[in-house]
Design a protein around this motif. Structure first.
Motif, PDB file in Angstrom:
ATOM      1  N   ILE A  96     -15.873   5.957 -32.966  1.00  0.00           N
ATOM      2  CA  ILE A  96     -14.793   6.140 -33.947  1.00  0.00           C
ATOM      3  C   ILE A  96     -13.785   7.162 -33.445  1.00  0.00           C
ATOM      4  N   ASN A  97     -14.280   8.256 -32.879  1.00  0.00           N
ATOM      5  CA  ASN A  97     -13.412   9.333 -32.392  1.00  0.00           C
ATOM      6  C   ASN A  97     -13.901   9.785 -31.011  1.00  0.00           C
ATOM      7  N   PRO A  98     -13.362   9.205 -29.933  1.00  0.00           N
ATOM      8  CA  PRO A  98     -13.846   9.518 -28.574  1.00  0.00           C
ATOM      9  C   PRO A  98     -13.615  10.962 -28.144  1.00  0.00           C
ATOM     10  N   THR A  99     -12.773  11.713 -28.851  1.00  0.00           N
ATOM     11  CA  THR A  99     -12.459  13.092 -28.445  1.00  0.00           C
ATOM     12  C   THR A  99     -13.203  14.130 -29.285  1.00  0.00           C
ATOM     13  N   TYR A 100     -14.227  13.701 -30.003  1.00  0.00           N
ATOM     14  CA  TYR A 100     -14.981  14.624 -30.859  1.00  0.00           C
ATOM     15  C   TYR A 100     -15.916  15.434 -29.949  1.00  0.00           C
ATOM     16  N   THR A 101     -15.515  16.661 -29.613  1.00  0.00           N
ATOM     17  CA  THR A 101     -16.254  17.465 -28.642  1.00  0.00           C
ATOM     18  C   THR A 101     -17.633  17.890 -29.165  1.00  0.00           C
ATOM     19  N   LYS A 102     -17.740  18.125 -30.472  1.00  0.00           N
ATOM     20  CA  LYS A 102     -19.049  18.524 -31.014  1.00  0.00           C
ATOM     21  C   LYS A 102     -20.083  17.418 -30.815  1.00  0.00           C
ATOM     22  N   ALA A 103     -19.651  16.179 -30.979  1.00  0.00           N
ATOM     23  CA  ALA A 103     -20.568  15.058 -30.762  1.00  0.00           C
ATOM     24  C   ALA A 103     -20.971  14.962 -29.297  1.00  0.00           C
ATOM     25  N   LEU A 104     -20.030  15.215 -28.393  1.00  0.00           N
ATOM     26  CA  LEU A 104     -20.352  15.195 -26.964  1.00  0.00           C
ATOM     27  C   LEU A 104     -21.349  16.295 -26.606  1.00  0.00           C
ATOM     28  N   LEU A 105     -21.156  17.486 -27.181  1.00  0.00           N
ATOM     29  CA  LEU A 105     -22.062  18.601 -26.887  1.00  0.00           C
ATOM     30  C   LEU A 105     -23.470  18.334 -27.423  1.00  0.00           C
ATOM     31  N   ARG A 106     -23.550  17.791 -28.627  1.00  0.00           N
ATOM     32  CA  ARG A 106     -24.874  17.515 -29.209  1.00  0.00           C
ATOM     33  C   ARG A 106     -25.575  16.386 -28.470  1.00  0.00           C
ATOM     34  N   ALA A 112     -25.125  15.744 -25.313  1.00  0.00           N
ATOM     35  CA  ALA A 112     -25.521  16.328 -24.028  1.00  0.00           C
ATOM     36  C   ALA A 112     -26.834  17.100 -24.170  1.00  0.00           C
ATOM     37  N   GLN A 113     -26.989  17.816 -25.278  1.00  0.00           N
ATOM     38  CA  GLN A 113     -28.249  18.525 -25.513  1.00  0.00           C
ATOM     39  C   GLN A 113     -29.416  17.545 -25.631  1.00  0.00           C
ATOM     40  N   ALA A 114     -29.181  16.440 -26.351  1.00  0.00           N
ATOM     41  CA  ALA A 114     -30.243  15.449 -26.507  1.00  0.00           C
ATOM     42  C   ALA A 114     -30.569  14.777 -25.174  1.00  0.00           C
ATOM     43  N   TYR A 115     -29.569  14.528 -24.364  1.00  0.00           N
ATOM     44  CA  TYR A 115     -29.814  13.938 -23.036  1.00  0.00           C
ATOM     45  C   TYR A 115     -30.633  14.897 -22.163  1.00  0.00           C
ATOM     46  N   GLU A 116     -30.286  16.169 -22.245  1.00  0.00           N
ATOM     47  CA  GLU A 116     -31.037  17.146 -21.440  1.00  0.00           C
ATOM     48  C   GLU A 116     -32.493  17.203 -21.888  1.00  0.00           C
ATOM     49  N   LYS A 117     -32.725  17.162 -23.203  1.00  0.00           N
ATOM     50  CA  LYS A 117     -34.088  17.233 -23.717  1.00  0.00           C
ATOM     51  C   LYS A 117     -34.904  15.996 -23.345  1.00  0.00           C
ATOM     52  N   THR A 118     -34.235  14.855 -23.168  1.00  0.00           N
ATOM     53  CA  THR A 118     -34.935  13.624 -22.787  1.00  0.00           C
ATOM     54  C   THR A 118     -34.876  13.393 -21.266  1.00  0.00           C
ATOM     55  N   ASP A 119     -34.505  14.429 -20.515  1.00  0.00           N
ATOM     56  CA  ASP A 119     -34.508  14.407 -19.050  1.00  0.00           C
ATOM     57  C   ASP A 119     -33.502  13.414 -18.473  1.00  0.00           C
ATOM     58  N   LYS A 120     -32.421  13.177 -19.197  1.00  0.00           N
ATOM     59  CA  LYS A 120     -31.349  12.309 -18.693  1.00  0.00           C
ATOM     60  C   LYS A 120     -30.193  13.216 -18.279  1.00  0.00           C
ATOM     61  N   LEU A 121     -30.429  13.939 -17.184  1.00  0.00           N
ATOM     62  CA  LEU A 121     -29.511  15.001 -16.785  1.00  0.00           C
ATOM     63  C   LEU A 121     -28.163  14.460 -16.334  1.00  0.00           C
ATOM     64  N   GLU A 122     -28.157  13.295 -15.704  1.00  0.00           N
ATOM     65  CA  GLU A 122     -26.880  12.745 -15.238  1.00  0.00           C
ATOM     66  C   GLU A 122     -25.960  12.447 -16.414  1.00  0.00           C
ATOM     67  N   TYR A 123     -26.508  11.858 -17.485  1.00  0.00           N
ATOM     68  CA  TYR A 123     -25.710  11.579 -18.676  1.00  0.00           C
ATOM     69  C   TYR A 123     -25.257  12.873 -19.355  1.00  0.00           C
ATOM     70  N   ALA A 124     -26.132  13.876 -19.354  1.00  0.00           N
ATOM     71  CA  ALA A 124     -25.770  15.161 -19.955  1.00  0.00           C
ATOM     72  C   ALA A 124     -24.597  15.790 -19.216  1.00  0.00           C
ATOM     73  N   CYS A 125     -24.639  15.724 -17.892  1.00  0.00           N
ATOM     74  CA  CYS A 125     -23.543  16.294 -17.098  1.00  0.00           C
ATOM     75  C   CYS A 125     -22.234  15.547 -17.351  1.00  0.00           C
ATOM     76  N   GLU A 126     -22.302  14.244 -17.543  1.00  0.00           N
ATOM     77  CA  GLU A 126     -21.096  13.462 -17.816  1.00  0.00           C
ATOM     78  C   GLU A 126     -20.448  13.902 -19.129  1.00  0.00           C
ATOM     79  N   ASP A 127     -21.263  14.084 -20.177  1.00  0.00           N
ATOM     80  CA  ASP A 127     -20.709  14.513 -21.470  1.00  0.00           C
ATOM     81  C   ASP A 127     -20.121  15.920 -21.379  1.00  0.00           C
ATOM     82  N   LEU A 128     -20.808  16.804 -20.687  1.00  0.00           N
ATOM     83  CA  LEU A 128     -20.304  18.166 -20.550  1.00  0.00           C
ATOM     84  C   LEU A 128     -19.010  18.204 -19.744  1.00  0.00           C
ATOM     85  N   GLN A 129     -18.931  17.359 -18.727  1.00  0.00           N
ATOM     86  CA  GLN A 129     -17.714  17.291 -17.921  1.00  0.00           C
ATOM     87  C   GLN A 129     -16.532  16.834 -18.766  1.00  0.00           C
TER      88      GLN A 129
END
Length: 280
Positions: free
Chosen positions: A178-188, A190-207
């Protein structure tokens, strides 16, 4: 006679009669000739006001304007047009549009009330109860309404506290649709990706967050921390894949008394390509 004529043709009979007619007799004879032609079955011409023989078409068609356009204001499918050629909105359609807009406003008002209750519950640490209120807000508004992105991101925050990481990823992904520029959603997410060991996806969201908001130091630090771990994880996965392929190759070559150790790959430094050498 040297030509054929229809028998008993009234027109022929009249033509053969040579009589001397005065003006009054001539008019009577012409009238008799017309009646004779009709009674003999010959068709008469339809005037401009008469329908055709099938009774479905008026000679001359619909009236036209001086520019050749039809004077009718309807299209082929029955929709009314105004003088500019645009569809005319009926009073019923306008009333329905007003009712739909009023209904949307009422739904957004209800959803905002649910969100306010959820915010209070979240602030007091009641994450499960807050999640329920945000869910009510999500289900109240239309699927593409911009406020729905907020409700989804807030529910993701509750689920992040409950360590429901897969659900966090789902909520944030739907929110970002709905809103591709919602930074809070990207940060959250990224945290979930890191917790599930999907580090590449987490880095993409943080970038993405750093690119949209260079002043976000927390995102920049997290990206700098995860990037080397992501590369290490990628190299480890590559080694594991190569090991599995090697085991598969040895199992196949073993049927012929060979193994991958009999083949040596040598890289050409000038081109970067490899050549395979067989060794017994």
């Amino acid at each position: 006679e040297d030509f054929d004529e229809p028998p008993n043709d009234p027109a022929t009979t009249l033509q053969r009669e040579k009589v001397s007619l005065n003006e009054e007799d001539f008019e009577d004879a012409r009238s008799d000739l017309s009646d004779s032609l009709v009674s003999a079955g010959e068709p008469h011409e339809a005037t401009a006001e008469e329908p055709s023989s099938h009774g479905t078409q008026v000679v001359g068609g619909p009236a036209e304007n001086q520019d050749g356009s039809s004077s009718k204001n309807n299209t082929g499918d029955g929709e009314k047009l105004n003088c500019a050629g645009s569809k005319v909105s009926t009073g019923e359609e306008q009333q329905q549009s007003k009712e739909d807009g009023r209904l949307d406003e009422e739904r957004v008002g209800e959803a905002e009330a649910f969100k306010a209750e959820g915010n209070q519950l979240y602030s007091s640490g009641q994450f499960e109860e807050a999640e329920e209120k945000y869910t009510c807000a999500v289900n109240t508004v239309p699927s593409e309404h911009p406020h729905r992105a907020i409700y989804l991101a807030n529910r993701a925050a509750c689920r992040l506290q409950a360590e429901q990481y897969d659900l966090v990823i789902e909520d944030c992904t739907e929110c970002l649709e709905i809103n591709p520029t919602y930074t809070k959603a990207l940060l959250r997410r990224a945290q979930a990706y890191e917790k599930t060991d999907k580090l590449e996806y987490a880095c993409e969201d943080l970038q993405k967050v750093v690119e949209m908001d260079p002043s976000n130091l927390a995102a920049a630090k997290s990206h700098a921390r995860l990037e080397p771990l992501m590369k290490e994880q990628r190299d480890k996965m590559k080694d594991e894949m190569i090991g599995k392929l090697k085991d598969l190759g040895n199992s196949l070559l073993g049927n012929f008394g060979l193994s991958l150790d009999n083949f040596q790959a040598k890289q050409d430094p000038s081109t970067g390509s490899y050549s395979i050498n067989f060794q017994q």
